[in-house]
Write an enzyme that holds these catalytic residues in place. Structure first.
Site, mmCIF file in Angstrom:
data_model
loop_
_atom_site.group_PDB
_atom_site.id
_atom_site.type_symbol
_atom_site.label_atom_id
_atom_site.label_comp_id
_atom_site.label_asym_id
_atom_site.label_seq_id
_atom_site.Cartn_x
_atom_site.Cartn_y
_atom_site.Cartn_z
ATOM 1 N N ASP A 286 52.592 43.542 35.248
ATOM 2 C CA ASP A 286 51.641 42.456 35.483
ATOM 3 C C ASP A 286 52.400 41.249 36.031
ATOM 4 O O ASP A 286 53.628 41.194 35.965
ATOM 5 C CB ASP A 286 50.920 42.079 34.185
ATOM 6 C CG ASP A 286 49.915 40.941 34.383
ATOM 7 O OD1 ASP A 286 49.081 41.054 35.302
ATOM 8 O OD2 ASP A 286 49.967 39.941 33.655
ATOM 9 N N SER A 287 51.637 40.278 36.518
ATOM 10 C CA SER A 287 52.244 39.048 37.032
ATOM 11 C C SER A 287 52.786 38.173 35.908
ATOM 12 O O SER A 287 53.456 37.177 36.157
ATOM 13 C CB SER A 287 51.193 38.243 37.810
ATOM 14 O OG SER A 287 50.147 37.863 36.927
ATOM 15 N N TYR B 208 50.075 35.283 40.421
ATOM 16 C CA TYR B 208 49.964 36.000 41.693
ATOM 17 C C TYR B 208 48.687 35.593 42.437
ATOM 18 O O TYR B 208 48.609 35.696 43.650
ATOM 19 C CB TYR B 208 49.897 37.512 41.447
ATOM 20 C CG TYR B 208 51.216 38.204 41.187
ATOM 21 C CD1 TYR B 208 52.405 37.505 40.970
ATOM 22 C CD2 TYR B 208 51.273 39.603 41.153
ATOM 23 C CE1 TYR B 208 53.598 38.165 40.723
ATOM 24 C CE2 TYR B 208 52.459 40.276 40.903
ATOM 25 C CZ TYR B 208 53.620 39.565 40.689
ATOM 26 O OH TYR B 208 54.793 40.235 40.441
ATOM 27 N N GLY B 209 47.678 35.168 41.677
ATOM 28 C CA GLY B 209 46.331 34.982 42.231
ATOM 29 C C GLY B 209 46.168 33.903 43.278
ATOM 30 O O GLY B 209 45.135 33.826 43.932
ATOM 31 N N CYS C 27 47.214 44.466 36.514
ATOM 32 C CA CYS C 27 47.018 43.150 37.131
ATOM 33 C C CYS C 27 45.988 43.341 38.236
ATOM 34 O O CYS C 27 46.220 44.130 39.161
ATOM 35 C CB CYS C 27 48.346 42.665 37.713
ATOM 36 S SG CYS C 27 48.238 41.135 38.671
ATOM 37 N N ASN C 28 44.851 42.670 38.134
ATOM 38 C CA ASN C 28 43.798 42.836 39.137
ATOM 39 C C ASN C 28 44.256 42.392 40.517
ATOM 40 O O ASN C 28 43.950 43.038 41.524
ATOM 41 C CB ASN C 28 42.554 42.023 38.738
ATOM 42 C CG ASN C 28 41.900 42.550 37.483
ATOM 43 O OD1 ASN C 28 42.359 42.275 36.379
ATOM 44 N ND2 ASN C 28 40.844 43.312 37.630
ATOM 45 N N CYS D 62 40.550 39.574 35.348
ATOM 46 C CA CYS D 62 41.997 39.318 35.310
ATOM 47 C C CYS D 62 42.472 39.709 33.921
ATOM 48 O O CYS D 62 41.818 39.368 32.925
ATOM 49 C CB CYS D 62 42.272 37.841 35.588
ATOM 50 S SG CYS D 62 43.998 37.362 35.290
ATOM 51 N N HIS E 134 44.739 38.640 32.102
ATOM 52 C CA HIS E 134 45.086 37.520 31.208
ATOM 53 C C HIS E 134 43.874 37.081 30.375
ATOM 54 O O HIS E 134 44.014 36.633 29.243
ATOM 55 C CB HIS E 134 45.565 36.295 32.014
ATOM 56 C CG HIS E 134 46.990 36.350 32.472
ATOM 57 N ND1 HIS E 134 47.400 37.142 33.518
ATOM 58 C CD2 HIS E 134 48.108 35.702 32.027
ATOM 59 C CE1 HIS E 134 48.705 36.965 33.707
ATOM 60 N NE2 HIS E 134 49.157 36.100 32.815
#
Length: 256
Positions: free
Chosen positions: A12-13, A44-45, A75-76, A186, A188
């Protein structure tokens, strides 16, 4: 040593993918896992697709050196940017991505809007546009970009006044009675599910971790690498940010 004992890589980010890892440990207790959070480069988004793709490949290369038998892109944003290229390059292992859980939200058949909370990049990508087109004839789907939310969670702010203020500000244009469901796009965001629920009350809140882990299980079975031993698996957590605070937060969020 059997490949079945090799770890599953989860990336994931940052700390968000821990929500998927948590579900994976629950459903696959005998598997070994290596989790890698790229908090140094989070979020990342708000980056370009090329940047996210390059960062994702860098992380995957690190995990391949640790002999992972499968990869979960938890991670989307990274899934949107890189999943097809990852599957093309790493054909010898199953590669599982995550996408916003729109289908279960639509299947609730509740009156009102389905609100997709996600990073700006996830919501602007073709992959999400295609997903949305698949279901928008059945429901009114509203995109709600949430810049800044990942950063709060990466700082360990998952409850309290600061988080409440952020969420109240995000939801101020929507009437609670006019919302069918929230979809957390997401990984998170599940860590602030309680805070969302305290504002949204009885509105269902859906995330994609369960479906992702079920898909992982199917792929492990298909490749005949499912570990069905009797010994509980081990979990190793790594992060590009060489900081004890972020590792402590990761373990706290895993909450095993």
């Amino acid at each position: 040593m059997s490949v079945k004992n090799n770890p599953i890589g989860v990336i994931d980010s940052g700390v968000g993918g821990i929500s998927v890892l948590k579900e994976a440990v629950k459903q696959l207790p005998y598997e070994n896992f290596i989790y890698y959070g790229d908090s140094k480069n989070a979020p990342y988004g708000i980056k370009s697709v090329d940047e996210v793709r390059n960062l994702t490949f860098n992380v995957v290369e690190k995990l391949l050196k640790l002999n992972i038998k499968a990869l979960v892109v938890a991670c989307n944003t990274a899934t949107s940017a890189a999943i097809d290229e990852l599957r093309e390059k790493y054909k010898n292992i199953p590669v599982i991505g995550i996408e916003p859980a729109l289908k279960p939200a639509v299947e609730l058949k509740r009156r009102g809007k389905i609100i997709i909370m996600a990073t700006p990049m996830t919501l602007s990508e073709v992959k999400f546009k295609n997903l949305m087109e698949k279901y928008e004839k059945d429901s009114e789907i509203v995109k709600l970009p949430c810049p800044g939310l990942v950063e709060l969670i990466e700082d360990g702010i998952v409850e309290g006044e600061k988080m409440q203020e952020y969420l109240r500000n995000k939801f101020k244009d929507y009437e609670k009675d006019d919302i069918a469901a929230f979809v957390l796009g997401c990984t998170h965001y599940p860590f602030v599910k309680k805070e969302i629920a305290s504002i949204a009350r009885d509105v269902p809140i859906i995330d994609g971790s369960q479906g992702t882990v079920m898909q992982l299980k199917r792929k492990l079975d298909k490749y005949d690498i499912l570990n069905i031993g009797s010994e509980k698996g081990k979990i190793k957590i790594m992060n590009s940010l060489k900081d004890d605070k972020i590792l402590d937060l990761s373990h706290r969020l895993l909450d095993l």
